[in-house]
Write a protein that holds these residues in place. Structure first.
Motif, PDB file in Angstrom:
ATOM      1  N   ASN A 177       8.263   9.511  -4.546  1.00  0.00           N
ATOM      2  CA  ASN A 177       9.454   9.509  -5.396  1.00  0.00           C
ATOM      3  C   ASN A 177       9.200   8.989  -6.805  1.00  0.00           C
ATOM      4  O   ASN A 177      10.083   9.078  -7.654  1.00  0.00           O
ATOM      5  N   GLY A 178       8.023   8.427  -7.058  1.00  0.00           N
ATOM      6  CA  GLY A 178       7.777   7.830  -8.367  1.00  0.00           C
ATOM      7  C   GLY A 178       8.642   6.597  -8.565  1.00  0.00           C
ATOM      8  O   GLY A 178       9.056   5.936  -7.619  1.00  0.00           O
ATOM      9  N   TRP A 179       8.941   6.305  -9.829  1.00  0.00           N
ATOM     10  CA  TRP A 179       9.806   5.163 -10.141  1.00  0.00           C
ATOM     11  C   TRP A 179      11.263   5.514  -9.882  1.00  0.00           C
ATOM     12  O   TRP A 179      11.730   6.583 -10.267  1.00  0.00           O
ATOM     13  N   GLN A 180      11.983   4.591  -9.259  1.00  0.00           N
ATOM     14  CA  GLN A 180      13.416   4.754  -9.026  1.00  0.00           C
ATOM     15  C   GLN A 180      14.130   3.449  -9.372  1.00  0.00           C
ATOM     16  O   GLN A 180      13.658   2.360  -9.022  1.00  0.00           O
ATOM     17  N   THR A 223       0.818  -1.213   0.000  1.00  0.00           N
ATOM     18  CA  THR A 223       0.000   0.000   0.000  1.00  0.00           C
ATOM     19  C   THR A 223       0.849   1.259   0.000  1.00  0.00           C
ATOM     20  O   THR A 223       0.375   2.331  -0.403  1.00  0.00           O
ATOM     21  N   GLU A 224       2.118   1.150   0.431  1.00  0.00           N
ATOM     22  CA  GLU A 224       2.995   2.324   0.489  1.00  0.00           C
ATOM     23  C   GLU A 224       4.114   2.295  -0.540  1.00  0.00           C
ATOM     24  O   GLU A 224       4.588   3.339  -0.979  1.00  0.00           O
ATOM     25  N   LYS A 225       4.569   1.110  -0.919  1.00  0.00           N
ATOM     26  CA  LYS A 225       5.689   1.006  -1.857  1.00  0.00           C
ATOM     27  C   LYS A 225       5.604  -0.320  -2.585  1.00  0.00           C
ATOM     28  O   LYS A 225       5.124  -1.323  -2.030  1.00  0.00           O
ATOM     29  N   SER A 226       6.093  -0.321  -3.836  1.00  0.00           N
ATOM     30  CA  SER A 226       6.184  -1.542  -4.638  1.00  0.00           C
ATOM     31  C   SER A 226       7.601  -1.677  -5.177  1.00  0.00           C
ATOM     32  O   SER A 226       8.294  -0.671  -5.402  1.00  0.00           O
ATOM     33  N   VAL A 227       8.021  -2.918  -5.396  1.00  0.00           N
ATOM     34  CA  VAL A 227       9.347  -3.183  -5.964  1.00  0.00           C
ATOM     35  C   VAL A 227       9.231  -4.296  -6.998  1.00  0.00           C
ATOM     36  O   VAL A 227       8.326  -5.139  -6.918  1.00  0.00           O
ATOM     37  N   GLU A 228      10.137  -4.285  -7.948  1.00  0.00           N
ATOM     38  CA  GLU A 228      10.218  -5.399  -8.887  1.00  0.00           C
ATOM     39  C   GLU A 228      11.653  -5.570  -9.337  1.00  0.00           C
ATOM     40  O   GLU A 228      12.453  -4.620  -9.356  1.00  0.00           O
ATOM     41  N   TRP A 229      11.991  -6.799  -9.696  1.00  0.00           N
ATOM     42  CA  TRP A 229      13.322  -7.096 -10.191  1.00  0.00           C
ATOM     43  C   TRP A 229      13.392  -6.795 -11.685  1.00  0.00           C
ATOM     44  O   TRP A 229      12.379  -6.525 -12.338  1.00  0.00           O
TER      45      TRP A 229
END
Length: 386
Positions: free
Chosen positions: A306-309, A285-291
């Motif tokens: 921060n958008g996409w980083q 709900t606060e942050k997503s990550v992907e490889w």
């Protein structure tokens, strides 16, 4: 605390063991004392290589029964065909030997219960040698989850799409040697039989622990129900083989998250940076990550502030780890299983990938294959801890 060297036997000395032997000999508290394989010359060749490279003089056996009767060891690494390894693992644990097996831990729910029961009654250490949970970016995601950076994790996704033009689909009956081929004519050759890999690729979703293990280490909880769909059996890119190109499972986690997991081994698919055939994603709900999705991008995160980083610092190998960890195969991950296995034995610890976590990765995949064969029905996953 027992700091003497752990005498290790190895059951199965094929390609997987050859890829690991130089890594395992680096552990200062491991002494490899016995090697066993039924195939012609495999154990003998492996022993010769160990002697030349490291001065080891392990005893060599052609049958498990001979090794069990005549060799003295404290622990065994079982890296033979995974669909038959549970019987050996249970037999060894019942006589007080510590056991590490390869992925997947089991091929039936009954085998899962058998492993759990053996650990409970014997009290020995059991560990699954699943290594992708030790990649550096997985460790960083796990730490992010522990700090609460994701908020509530509601979705986890993983895939294992590993194509090789020639797999070891067949074995010579007399010698036990495997042959790597995409030639279907071996089906008609009475001197050859199908290997465990061929049988596994009939339902590739069986091979999901490499995805479930790291994802569950981040989300926590366990898979409680699973549904799975597959491509038609036999309608394969790899012509002449009665396998499924892809199976895709939806799973419910006990903490409310939905998992989407897929596996396939017989159709071309581009490799990813560092992880080759493996890919992962976590949504919170606060942050997503992907490889990285390919070899030309990298791991990424997203949040509203921060958008996409991009994160070039994540990587697979931990730059701060000792040399034997950094330089191990599978992106620096293959040394961790032997490190934690020996640590558990010497210091009476529960290994990170203990029997419960092992079967909690195996059973959902087993039941996913069953679901796919029954048109995608929803199947509950038992709780092996009760």
């Amino acid at each position: 605390m027992d700091k003497r060297k752990i005498r290790l036997a190895v059951l199965g000395t094929g390609d997987r063991w050859r890829g690991l032997s130089s890594i395992y000999t680096q552990h200062k508290d491991v002494e490899i004392v016995a090697l066993c394989d039924t195939a012609d010359d495999l154990a003998e060749d492996a022993a010769s290589e160990l002697q030349k490279a490291h001065g080891y003089t392990p005893r060599v056996f052609r049958s498990y029964e001979e090794m069990r009767k005549n060799a003295v060891y404290d622990a065994i690494f079982i890296t033979c065909d995974p669909d038959i390894q549970v019987e050996y693992a249970v037999a060894e644990m019942d006589r007080g030997i510590h056991v590490m097996t390869e992925v997947p831990a089991a091929y039936t729910v009954e085998q899962c219960y058998s492993l759990v029961s053996a650990v409970r009654r014997s009290g020995v250490k059991y560990q699954l040698a699943e290594q992708t949970r030790y990649w550096n970016f997985i460790t960083k995601w796990r730490e992010m989850a522990q700090r609460g950076e994701f908020g509530r994790i509601y979705y986890a996704e993983g895939e294992y799409l590993h194509f090789e033009e020639k797999w070891d689909f067949f074995r010579h009956k007399a010698s036990g040697k495997r042959i790597w081929t995409n030639d279907p004519s071996y089906h008609q050759n009475p001197e050859y039989e199908r290997t465990w890999r061929y049988r596994a690729f009939e339902d590739p979703i069986w091979y999901l622990p490499h995805e479930l293990s790291p994802l569950l280490s981040i989300t926590g909880g366990r898979i409680t129900a699973v549904s799975c769909m597959s491509t038609p059996k036999g309608d394969s890119y790899t012509k002449g083989f009665d396998v499924r190109d892809l199976e895709c499972a939806l799973m419910q986690n006990s903490n409310g998250a939905v998992f989407s997991l897929r596996a396939g081994f017989t159709t071309p698919f581009g490799k990813k940076k560092g992880t080759s055939a493996h890919w992962y994603q976590i949504k919170g709900t606060e942050k997503s990550v992907e490889w990285a999705r390919s070899k030309i991008d990298m791991g990424k995160s997203f949040d509203l502030e921060n958008g996409w980083q991009e994160h070039p610092e994540w990587g697979c190998s931990d730059p701060n780890a000792a040399e034997q960890f950094r330089n191990a195969s599978h992106g620096g991950a293959d040394y961790y299983p032997i490190h934690y296995f020996i640590d558990a034995i010497q210091n009476d610890k529960t290994p990170p990938m203990d029997v419960y976590k092992a079967v909690e990765c195996a059973a959902p995949a087993i039941l996913a294959a069953q679901s796919a064969r029954q048109g995608g029905i929803l199947i509950p996953v038992p709780d092996f801890r009760i």
